[in-house]
Design an enzyme around this catalytic site. Structure first.
Site, mmCIF file in Angstrom:
data_model
loop_
_atom_site.group_PDB
_atom_site.id
_atom_site.type_symbol
_atom_site.label_atom_id
_atom_site.label_comp_id
_atom_site.label_asym_id
_atom_site.label_seq_id
_atom_site.Cartn_x
_atom_site.Cartn_y
_atom_site.Cartn_z
ATOM 1 N N GLU A 195 23.258 -28.466 -38.991
ATOM 2 C CA GLU A 195 24.448 -29.299 -39.037
ATOM 3 C C GLU A 195 24.103 -30.552 -38.648
ATOM 4 O O GLU A 195 24.953 -31.575 -38.454
ATOM 5 C CB GLU A 195 25.545 -28.852 -38.295
ATOM 6 C CG GLU A 195 25.835 -27.489 -38.783
ATOM 7 C CD GLU A 195 27.165 -26.619 -38.372
ATOM 8 O OE1 GLU A 195 27.769 -27.353 -37.634
ATOM 9 O OE2 GLU A 195 27.546 -25.635 -38.792
ATOM 10 N N PHE B 154 36.950 -22.044 -32.368
ATOM 11 C CA PHE B 154 35.620 -22.276 -31.706
ATOM 12 C C PHE B 154 36.095 -22.648 -30.257
ATOM 13 O O PHE B 154 35.195 -22.231 -29.427
ATOM 14 C CB PHE B 154 34.885 -23.544 -32.467
ATOM 15 C CG PHE B 154 34.232 -22.916 -33.923
ATOM 16 C CD1 PHE B 154 33.459 -21.854 -33.753
ATOM 17 C CD2 PHE B 154 34.570 -23.643 -35.034
ATOM 18 C CE1 PHE B 154 32.827 -21.220 -35.103
ATOM 19 C CE2 PHE B 154 34.123 -23.389 -36.176
ATOM 20 C CZ PHE B 154 33.174 -21.991 -36.091
ATOM 21 N N GLU C 261 27.933 -30.851 -29.057
ATOM 22 C CA GLU C 261 27.921 -29.382 -29.668
ATOM 23 C C GLU C 261 27.547 -29.625 -31.141
ATOM 24 O O GLU C 261 28.515 -29.214 -31.942
ATOM 25 C CB GLU C 261 28.574 -28.523 -29.219
ATOM 26 C CG GLU C 261 30.195 -29.160 -29.486
ATOM 27 C CD GLU C 261 31.471 -28.020 -29.095
ATOM 28 O OE1 GLU C 261 30.960 -26.910 -29.285
ATOM 29 O OE2 GLU C 261 32.350 -28.533 -28.743
ATOM 30 N N TYR D 227 31.588 -22.646 -23.490
ATOM 31 C CA TYR D 227 31.842 -23.792 -22.490
ATOM 32 C C TYR D 227 31.998 -23.613 -21.248
ATOM 33 O O TYR D 227 31.628 -24.725 -20.578
ATOM 34 C CB TYR D 227 33.476 -24.266 -22.969
ATOM 35 C CG TYR D 227 33.499 -24.830 -24.399
ATOM 36 C CD1 TYR D 227 33.008 -26.000 -24.799
ATOM 37 C CD2 TYR D 227 34.364 -24.005 -25.389
ATOM 38 C CE1 TYR D 227 33.165 -26.319 -26.263
ATOM 39 C CE2 TYR D 227 34.328 -24.522 -26.627
ATOM 40 C CZ TYR D 227 33.673 -25.570 -26.870
ATOM 41 O OH TYR D 227 33.706 -26.013 -28.409
#
Lengths: 655, 655
Positions: B465, B311, B456, B318
């Site tokens: 999530e 990731f 994040e 980013y």
């Protein structure tokens, strides 16, 4: 006090619908003094439900309570009634202000929280069921209905029995959202206007738990008592079959027959008491309502004595067989006579002449039946069991005065014991030869060839117990011009709506197998969406062609409904105009030997009123097995069920 | 010879479609000399297939062979080719006279018998697949189509790979009759006219095994070579993604570039060779095509090092975070400056002024950040992992010349090791404090409160999530006017047609559970029936309200199609106009950190072009868990999936 039928002892629950009540015990006592045994009552007292005055607001669609923040109890204490009283005497109602279908998020959230609280409390009390009002002013496609359905589904998941009051399309949507849950039932509210008979049949096939009868649905008769109209009476009698809870609501009018609700209760009890006790067939069928049975595998399995005993008791079937054999004997004799007479004598013999001729020519000489000189008619009973068809044949012979030689072929060694004992003990059986073995293997050298072959190898779907294969296999035992009783049989199919049966099938296990099997079942909670149509036909003796078949069947739906599969029946021509039928449209009254067959479809499908239902059914033969495959074609295509007989087939091998 | 891509090494199968052939070996050699590696050929030689001259009869709908009674072999011997050649070099075709959909029972019976024979022979040879023509002149509702479908279903049940050539509605019916069998594929025949782009997308989502390209679908370019039109090229490039077998059919025209089919083959190989190698994102995604993954449970599970590594490699995410942090720092500084300046100085500082002011005012004094005197901006990274957001923050601080104090909170003790090492080793990290623990439990006394919080925690569906619960839980660590990056996120839903994914779900086990779970999946064989629409939105810092949500979403179907569930995506606003998105309509190019989410429905449903698809989705919170429930409302009502989170939920407890 529960109402009890005077002769059958069956019970009927009648209760009172109470909208608001100061004390539950008083309401229960009042109900009992009116002859009732339960009350339908809100579980949460309005005083507790609305702790703060409602503030109607223009931005919301209904008055709503503020978020519930309180320290006072939710409702009356559970010690007000005993545990047994809660469980037998109370059916709960959710607070009327609760609207889980509201378009206002605030009302919806408060309603959901309160609904959860009341469901939890109902579960705690152990009441029989909880009645939830249908969302008002919310169409089938209303956004709120889905939320209402989800809330009910959650309540069901927690184990609660829920009954929902609503018109059919809304009910069907909620039922579907709740995945056809077994604990979801229906509270049907009657009014003075009743829907069409077709619509009522559709309701009757649903899981009716509670029938709410307002006093306004009664009329007052000439002498001042409250009674029901003829159509209402018919409906109530239909509903009695399903034993719902009857809850009387509304205010009693000034009528004769006692105080308050008592005359209304008594009239209902009176109607119930007038119900005739079940017929022999009904009594037999009762325990089998909606009970799925795998069809018999008569070639692989041997029937048990008790099974023979039950089927021999059928009051219609053997009477019809006797009449068919009698007519066949007369026909055969008259044919023989006609061929023996000079051609210039026209018109042929009368049945009486034929009988007389037959009687004269048949000094029982005991010689082989194939001898040209012996004209005694040979009747072969294939699959004689414990002998009911032998007895029917002997009765037909006696009544027509046409002597016969009977050959009884049976593969079940246990039934052979019964047959041989009868042949020894009963003088009427002196003309009977018992042959032990599979009719498809028995050699013609062991016995005379048959003039008439009598069999009862039919299943609920006609050919589904392999009658075609068995009779074809016995061809060597029969004369070329043999008369077969039955002469032909045709299966019939009708689209079936039965959420109950579909759930029963699903309960048999995961995967496709349960849905790829046909079941013999006395359909109780189910309604056909259209009259049955012919499917597969077999004629005997056959022309030797294949016993594979394919039928495409189509119907127009009488009402909007959900199709859960197909009901199958048969009609058989035994001889001439003598037949038997389990097809609803032509059924032989009182005959109980066969229940219908049910071909489920994995995914139920909604068909609109006037819409087409279309399906295919194949009868396949191969690899020592016979099986059906079926598929829905309209209003939606389904997978072909039971491809290659993977889930269900009938073996051609003797067990 | 298989065509191989010059740089990627990917292979393409090009072959020749042969309608009749004297010798298979010769045909195979001819194909190979044209640059092909297989032939698409009938398995049964016409000479054998029609042992007796056909007798066209007015009572039948097509010429038909008599029942096959013969002693000569079915077809050429299997030793004509080696086993390896049969398996790699031949795709079979069923004899063209076979018509299992015929309305004549005689033709149908003969066709079924021959079809079974050819399927058995194809299985014996081990050819890759068998191509079956679509029934001619038979509508979707034709009686014959059901029989055709049943025959194919039988062939599939015996293990054969079958490809069926047909228009979409017929294909869909056959696929449904065959219960969406994994070995049923599609042979798509191109013509010079192509359907609409929407229709092509729908085809592309199907299981295309063979593409038949007649030479007539080519045009001749100005210098005499056969080429494809631009639209054909686009389609072929789309099809390359799915690696079907390309079979050239028809007769070669007089074109340049070589003999026979060679120029046609070469052009196709040329198009294939021109395909750009996959991008980094494509290369990453490739192995995950249509592979169902359970969504991460980041609270219950700790990510592994390799997962972090993957990731962290995202080339877009980013960068966007860095830009968002930079803008937030500038905004925060200008706000502070504005409040420090006398009110009569209008307009506020420019970003450059703000940066300069910030630089002057921030002699890093190392005192507690909550001190009023210390105006250094505190950036808190929640769920810092191995530090990518810390590094993005440090880069943003450097580029804006606004110094920061960074607090990195992380619950995974393994990642804490990495963070603490970075803080020790990297001088740029001197302003970083590492806090080990759950952000929802970390006390504000251990650290300064945050001006800016960066996280994040987003899943494929935004909140799935548990970002809302995590950020709400960390409120004690944040200043009341904290800037949250992301500032908000919204999930999106679109109706998805993907027979492939539905089959994958079904393959996970019997019962409802697999269909009541959401999956993270790179959807490859699937097409959305309409553009995505917004579902659930969360804003941070939140107003403290409930994180339960309900959305009713509706779409109009662009093409007639089968809906197998819903694809979910998200868009997030990081800060101001800086965002990230995996929603197809607005997706951040090159970002590969998220695949879409898939909410299946148990029963796929057909929607007509222009028809409405409507569904409900609820986000529920309770009992230490978060879950979704969903239900289809149109064109048919489904059960509520995952009631009470019974099949799938996300735990709020740290593992």
């Amino acid at each position: 006090m529960v109402v009890t039928h005077p002769t059958t002892g069956d019970q009927l629950n009648i209760g009172l619908d109470v909208t608001s009540l100061p004390r539950l015990r008083q309401a229960l006592e009042a109900a009992e003094s009116s002859g009732c045994d339960f009350v339908l009552a809100p579980l949460v007292h309005p005083r507790y439900a609305r702790p703060v005055e409602l503030t109607p607001s223009p931005s919301f669609d209904a008055p709503h309570p503020p978020p519930i923040v309180r320290s006072d109890p939710l409702t009356r204490s559970d010690v007000e009634l005993s545990s047994a009283e809660w469980q037998s005497g109370i059916i709960g109602k959710v607070s009327p202000w609760i609207n889980t279908a509201s378009s206002s998020p605030v009302v919806r959230a408060a309603s959901e929280a309160a609904f959860r609280e009341e469901v939890a409390y109902a579960t705690h009390l152990g009441v029989r069921a909880l009645v939830v009002d249908a969302p008002a002013g919310n169409g089938v496609r209303g956004a709120g209905l889905a939320n209402y359905g989800r809330c009910i589904a959650s309540a069901l998941a927690s184990g609660m029995q829920v009954a929902s009051v609503e018109p059919w399309a809304v009910w069907n949507t909620v039922r579907t959202l709740c995945d056809n849950h077994a604990n979801l039932g229906l509270a049907l509210e009657l009014s003075s206007e009743l829907p069409s008979p077709g619509a009522l049949d559709r309701w009757a096939a649903e899981a009716i738990r509670v029938v709410i009868m307002p006093t306004s649905s009664y009329v007052t008769n000439r002498v001042g008592y409250p009674v029901l109209s003829r159509r209402h009476q018919e409906l109530i009698k239909l509903l009695f079959k399903y034993r719902p809870f009857f809850a009387l609501s509304g205010r009693p009018a000034a009528v004769k027959g006692g105080d308050g609700m008592r005359p209304y209760v008594q009239y209902l009890a009176h109607l119930f008491g007038k119900q005739p006790p079940p017929s022999e067939a009904e009594a037999f069928e009762g325990p089998y309502y909606d009970y799925l049975q795998a069809p018999l595998q008569p070639l692989a399995d041997n029937l048990e004595s008790a099974t023979y005993e039950v089927f021999e008791r059928d009051p219609v079937k053997y009477e019809r067989y006797e009449e068919a054999v009698r007519q066949a004997l007369l026909h055969r004799t008259s044919m023989a006579l006609a061929s023996a007479l000079p051609p210039d004598i026209g018109g042929g013999p009368t049945p009486a002449e034929a009988a007389a001729a037959a009687e004269n020519g048949t000094a029982a000489d005991g010689t082989d039946g194939t001898s040209a000189k012996d004209s005694t008619i040979v009747v072969m009973v294939l699959g004689a069991g414990r002998g009911p068809l032998v007895r029917a044949t002997l009765r037909a012979s006696a009544s027509s005065r046409i002597p016969v030689r009977v050959v009884a072929v049976e593969k079940n060694p246990n039934a052979i014991v019964t047959l041989r004992n009868a042949a020894l003990d009963d003088p009427a059986w002196s003309c009977v030869t018992v042959v032990s073995g599979d009719m498809r293997c028995a050699s013609s050298s062991t016995t005379a060839r048959a003039d008439i072959v009598v069999s009862e190898l039919l299943g609920s779907f006609g050919d589904n117990e392999l009658s075609p294969e068995c009779l074809d296999g016995a061809a060597a035992l029969l004369k070329p011009d043999v008369i077969s009783i039955p002469a032909s049989y045709t299966s019939y199919l009708a689209p079936l709506s039965s959420a109950r049966l579909h759930r029963e099938v699903r309960g048999l296990g995961a995967g496709d197998t349960p849905f790829e099997t046909a079941y013999v079942v006395r359909i109780h909670k189910g309604v056909t969406a259209a009259p049955s149509v012919p499917a597969l036909t077999f004629v005997h003796p056959s022309d030797g062609g294949s016993n594979e078949r394919h039928v495409e069947a189509a119907w127009v739906a009488a009402e909007t409904n959900v199709i859960h599969g197909f009901a199958g029946y048969f009609e058989a021509v035994l001889f001439g105009d003598v037949g038997i039928s389990i097809r609803p449209e032509t059924a032989s009254l009182g005959m109980f030997s066969w229940f219908p067959i049910y071909f489920p479809v994995k995914t139920p499908v909604l068909v609109a009123k006037g819409g087409t239902v279309r399906m295919h059914l194949w009868r396949r033969v191969g690899g020592g097995r016979v099986w059906y495959e079926w598929a829905l074609a309209e209003p939606a295509v389904s997978a072909v069920h039971n491809v290659g007989g993977k889930s269900y087939s009938l073996g051609l091998t003797t067990g």
